[in-house]
Design an enzyme around this catalytic site. Structure first.
Site, short mmCIF file in Angstrom:
data_model
loop_
_atom_site.label_atom_id
_atom_site.label_comp_id
_atom_site.label_asym_id
_atom_site.label_seq_id
_atom_site.Cartn_x
_atom_site.Cartn_y
_atom_site.Cartn_z
N ARG A 159 18.88 19.13 -0.88
CA ARG A 159 19.16 17.71 -0.96
C ARG A 159 20.18 17.27 -1.95
NH1 ARG A 159 15.67 15.63 2.86
NH2 ARG A 159 16.82 13.87 2.96
N ARG A 166 2.42 -10.02 6.88
CA ARG A 166 3.68 -9.89 7.16
C ARG A 166 3.81 -9.27 8.53
NH1 ARG A 166 6.89 -10.05 1.71
NH2 ARG A 166 6.11 -12.08 1.19
N PRO A 206 0.84 -1.32 0.06
CA PRO A 206 -0.08 -0.06 -0.15
C PRO A 206 0.66 1.28 -0.10
CG PRO A 206 -0.75 -1.51 1.63
CD PRO A 206 0.64 -1.99 1.09
N GLU A 207 0.69 2.18 -1.10
CA GLU A 207 1.27 3.51 -1.03
C GLU A 207 -0.09 4.26 -1.14
OE1 GLU A 207 4.05 3.61 -4.48
OE2 GLU A 207 4.63 1.48 -3.91
N HIS A 250 -4.98 -13.80 7.95
CA HIS A 250 -3.94 -13.03 8.89
C HIS A 250 -4.47 -12.01 9.57
CE1 HIS A 250 -1.10 -15.88 6.91
NE2 HIS A 250 -1.66 -15.24 5.74
#
Length: 278
Positions: free
Chosen positions: A158, A119, A2-3, A100
């Site tokens: 940066r 996970r 998921p982004e 899960h």
DNA sequence: CATCAACCCTGAGAGC
DNA sequence: TGCTCTCAGGGTTGAT
């Protein structure tokens, strides 16, 4: 994984109903349960259960890759990380999705908000002030008030390469491996290009590309890859991601895969040449 | 500030 | 068929 577009898709489903049933806002928490305690980042489990019970769901929104569920007194923050998913089971279901389940919140109407996460990397916070968790996040790329001028200003200071820089959530919130590779390709920029080497036009073009791929992803309800299926279709539109060895859709050059900052990175050597940064 | 490595986890895919 | 091995992937932490 998921982004921003996948999280946005999940947030909209929870807010407006749809694949996960009726809208969440308005429901009142009866009880919460953790099946994998480490899923809870804060507070301690006992306090989490106690504080959550009785709170009513207000608004639901996204910040970066966080799902934000505003309650009466507190706010529930969920980061899905690699494999997390949020869905609502019907009132008469009585059973949880087999796979899960790491946490579940049952409401007084009998429905349940389920956090599924194979996970176990996902995390949940229950806090009073969202800023205690979200304060380090950079700007929202889709925020209209975030201008190319501001973006260029941030890039200019940066020296880091674009790939790790765009993945840095304190620089820009919401980008992950897929959309970063896709955006750099659309902007015609090499992933190892130093951020400070970009001229204003290039910065402007990069921001436009970022917005373009994110909006495209949202329109497609996100991407469905690996074992996590969300019904999204953006994977059919990938131009470079996981297309190693396949021809570039622009120039037929073979897509290459390299490692940058410990991340698999896909790009077209012809469309995305490394420019001298002197 | 930039870069790198380790860590957290599990399922998928490869190799045998 | 079934075993073992490797690895991806977001983010945090610590070292250089």
């Amino acid at each position: 994984m998921p982004e921003l577009p996948e999280v946005e898709t999940i947030v909209r489903a929870l807010r407006e109903g749809g694949r996960s049933g009726a809208p969440l806002p308005g429901r009142v928490v009866r009880q919460a349960h953790l099946y994998w305690e480490r899923t809870l980042a804060a507070p301690a489990a006992e306090e989490f259960y106690r504080r959550l019970a009785g709170q009513r769901v207000d608004t639901i929104y996204r910040r970066g890759k966080y799902v934000c569920i505003q309650l009466d007194a507190d706010i529930l923050l969920v980061h899905l990380r690699m494999s997390g998913d949020l869905l609502v089971t019907g009132s008469n279901a009585g059973r949880l999705p087999a796979a899960h389940v790491r946490a579940a919140i049952t409401f007084t109407d009998g429905t349940t908000l389920v956090f599924n996460d194979p996970r176990k990397f996902g995390r949940i916070w229950l806090v009073n002030d969202p800023q205690t968790v979200l304060s380090g996040l950079g700007p929202e790329p889709l925020d209209e008030t975030f201008t190319p001028e501001e973006f260029h200003r941030r890039l200019a200071i940066r020296h880091s390469r674009l790939k790790p820089l765009l993945l840095d959530q304190s620089f820009l919130a919401g980008m992950g491996n897929i959309y970063t590779d896709e955006a750099l390709h659309q902007a015609g920029l090499h992933p190892a290009q130093p951020g400070s080497s970009l001229g204003f036009k290039q910065s402007e073009r990069l921001l436009a590309a970022i917005r373009s791929v994110l909006n495209e992803g949202i329109r497609a309800n996100g991407a469905s890859i690996d074992w996590v299926y969300r019904g999204g279709t953006f994977q059919n539109n990938f131009r470079v991601y996981r297309r190693t060895g396949e021809p570039c859709r622009c120039c037929n050059t073979s897509i290459e895969r390299i490692q940058i900052g410990q991340r698999g990175t896909h790009y077209c050597p012809s469309c995305q040449p490394l420019m001298p940064s002197g």
